[in-house]
Write a protein that holds these residues in place. Structure first.
Motif, PDB file in Angstrom:
ATOM      1  N   UNK A  26      49.264  16.658  14.442  1.00 15.43           N
ATOM      2  CA  UNK A  26      50.196  16.998  15.606  1.00 15.43           C
ATOM      3  C   UNK A  26      49.630  17.512  16.723  1.00 15.43           C
ATOM      4  N   UNK A  27      50.314  17.109  17.807  1.00 18.72           N
ATOM      5  CA  UNK A  27      50.026  17.358  19.157  1.00 18.72           C
ATOM      6  C   UNK A  27      50.963  18.427  19.725  1.00 18.72           C
ATOM      7  N   UNK A  28      50.576  19.866  19.773  1.00 20.59           N
ATOM      8  CA  UNK A  28      51.412  20.878  20.213  1.00 20.59           C
ATOM      9  C   UNK A  28      51.723  20.625  21.827  1.00 20.59           C
ATOM     10  N   UNK A  29      52.888  20.902  22.164  1.00 19.63           N
ATOM     11  CA  UNK A  29      53.306  20.922  23.821  1.00 19.63           C
ATOM     12  C   UNK A  29      52.853  21.661  24.555  1.00 19.63           C
ATOM     13  N   UNK A  30      52.233  21.434  25.753  1.00 17.18           N
ATOM     14  CA  UNK A  30      51.928  22.615  26.846  1.00 17.18           C
ATOM     15  C   UNK A  30      53.238  22.759  27.409  1.00 17.18           C
ATOM     16  N   UNK A  31      54.119  21.888  27.664  1.00 15.89           N
ATOM     17  CA  UNK A  31      55.489  21.998  28.313  1.00 15.89           C
ATOM     18  C   UNK A  31      56.431  21.298  27.392  1.00 15.89           C
ATOM     19  N   UNK A  32      57.249  22.209  26.355  1.00 15.03           N
ATOM     20  CA  UNK A  32      58.189  21.708  25.398  1.00 15.03           C
ATOM     21  C   UNK A  32      59.344  21.077  25.951  1.00 15.03           C
ATOM     22  N   UNK A  33      59.523  19.904  26.417  1.00 14.99           N
ATOM     23  CA  UNK A  33      60.614  19.338  26.961  1.00 14.99           C
ATOM     24  C   UNK A  33      60.682  17.923  26.346  1.00 14.99           C
ATOM     25  N   UNK A  34      61.762  17.125  26.343  1.00 17.16           N
ATOM     26  CA  UNK A  34      61.740  15.710  26.053  1.00 17.16           C
ATOM     27  C   UNK A  34      60.940  14.943  27.043  1.00 17.16           C
ATOM     28  N   UNK A  35      60.886  13.502  26.617  1.00 20.96           N
ATOM     29  CA  UNK A  35      60.283  12.648  27.667  1.00 20.96           C
ATOM     30  C   UNK A  35      61.197  12.308  28.831  1.00 20.96           C
ATOM     31  N   UNK A  36      62.465  12.098  28.498  1.00 21.66           N
ATOM     32  CA  UNK A  36      63.489  11.671  29.485  1.00 21.66           C
ATOM     33  C   UNK A  36      63.587  13.079  30.584  1.00 21.66           C
ATOM     34  N   UNK A  37      63.555  14.134  29.853  1.00 20.29           N
ATOM     35  CA  UNK A  37      63.662  15.242  30.747  1.00 20.29           C
ATOM     36  C   UNK A  37      62.283  15.551  31.619  1.00 20.29           C
ATOM     37  N   UNK A  38      61.277  15.072  31.014  1.00 23.07           N
ATOM     38  CA  UNK A  38      60.158  15.056  31.838  1.00 23.07           C
ATOM     39  C   UNK A  38      59.971  13.906  33.164  1.00 23.07           C
ATOM     40  N   UNK A  39      60.674  12.762  32.815  1.00 21.10           N
ATOM     41  CA  UNK A  39      60.651  11.810  34.030  1.00 21.10           C
ATOM     42  C   UNK A  39      61.827  12.327  34.785  1.00 21.10           C
ATOM     43  N   UNK A  40      62.848  12.947  34.452  1.00 21.73           N
ATOM     44  CA  UNK A  40      63.781  12.961  35.640  1.00 21.73           C
ATOM     45  C   UNK A  40      63.322  14.324  36.364  1.00 21.73           C
ATOM     46  N   UNK A  41      62.451  15.244  35.583  1.00 22.88           N
ATOM     47  CA  UNK A  41      61.889  16.192  36.724  1.00 22.88           C
ATOM     48  C   UNK A  41      60.733  15.623  37.764  1.00 22.88           C
ATOM     49  N   UNK A  42      60.050  14.608  37.324  1.00 23.97           N
ATOM     50  CA  UNK A  42      59.359  13.854  38.327  1.00 23.97           C
ATOM     51  C   UNK A  42      60.080  13.360  39.430  1.00 23.97           C
ATOM     52  N   UNK A  43      61.261  12.674  39.089  1.00 19.94           N
ATOM     53  CA  UNK A  43      62.149  12.133  39.746  1.00 19.94           C
ATOM     54  C   UNK A  43      62.628  12.932  41.019  1.00 19.94           C
ATOM     55  N   UNK A  44      62.927  14.174  40.495  1.00 20.24           N
ATOM     56  CA  UNK A  44      63.647  15.212  41.246  1.00 20.24           C
ATOM     57  C   UNK A  44      62.412  16.029  42.170  1.00 20.24           C
ATOM     58  N   UNK A  46      60.571  18.161  40.790  1.00 19.51           N
ATOM     59  CA  UNK A  46      59.973  19.534  39.892  1.00 19.51           C
ATOM     60  C   UNK A  46      58.876  19.291  39.352  1.00 19.51           C
ATOM     61  N   UNK A  47      58.260  18.290  38.598  1.00 20.08           N
ATOM     62  CA  UNK A  47      57.156  17.986  37.813  1.00 20.08           C
ATOM     63  C   UNK A  47      56.119  17.123  38.645  1.00 20.08           C
ATOM     64  N   UNK A  48      54.778  17.525  38.634  1.00 19.50           N
ATOM     65  CA  UNK A  48      53.913  16.546  39.038  1.00 19.50           C
ATOM     66  C   UNK A  48      53.998  15.153  39.078  1.00 19.50           C
ATOM     67  N   UNK A  59      48.589   8.926  33.794  1.00 14.14           N
ATOM     68  CA  UNK A  59      47.866  10.109  33.601  1.00 14.14           C
ATOM     69  C   UNK A  59      48.265  11.063  34.645  1.00 14.14           C
ATOM     70  N   UNK A  60      48.223  12.344  34.144  1.00 14.02           N
ATOM     71  CA  UNK A  60      48.383  13.342  35.290  1.00 14.02           C
ATOM     72  C   UNK A  60      46.912  14.185  35.650  1.00 14.02           C
ATOM     73  N   UNK A  65      48.764  19.955  36.196  1.00 17.87           N
ATOM     74  CA  UNK A  65      49.828  20.733  35.067  1.00 17.87           C
ATOM     75  C   UNK A  65      49.414  21.995  35.086  1.00 17.87           C
ATOM     76  N   UNK A  66      47.994  22.382  34.976  1.00 17.71           N
ATOM     77  CA  UNK A  66      47.836  23.774  34.693  1.00 17.71           C
ATOM     78  C   UNK A  66      48.643  24.818  35.948  1.00 17.71           C
ATOM     79  N   UNK A  67      48.548  24.332  37.159  1.00 19.20           N
ATOM     80  CA  UNK A  67      49.148  24.851  38.320  1.00 19.20           C
ATOM     81  C   UNK A  67      50.413  24.763  38.016  1.00 19.20           C
TER      82      UNK A  67
END
Length: 73
Positions: A26-44, A46-48, A59-60, A65-67
């Motif tokens: 298993x790959x533990x999350x650095x930022x525990x959110x869903x895929x759709x929430x991540x892409x919505x955050x990119x669009x808005x 909020x996320x890189x 890729x990022x 991501x650390x910042x």
């Protein structure tokens, strides 16, 4: 995967950022959110934004991501 276990430079794929419970191991999350929430955050803004390597591969920058994680604390 904790922030301290990451290399100093490089790139991350989405599964390394938001985790993947179905992967073996298993790959533990650095930022525990869903895929759709991540892409919505990119669009808005909020996320890189990703770097597109091909039509289906994004890729990022690890430093982005650390910042983001450090600013969110």
């Amino acid at each position: 995967m904790s922030k301290d276990s990451l290399p100093e430079i490089g790139f991350l794929r989405l599964k390394q950022i938001i985790g993947d419970a179905k992967a073996h191991p298993k790959i533990p999350p650095l930022i525990p959110i869903s895929r759709s929430a991540w892409y919505a955050g990119i669009k808005s803004g909020r996320y890189p934004k990703p770097i597109k390597l091909s039509q289906r591969t994004a890729v990022w920058h690890l430093k982005d991501i650390i910042n983001f994680i450090e600013r969110a604390r």
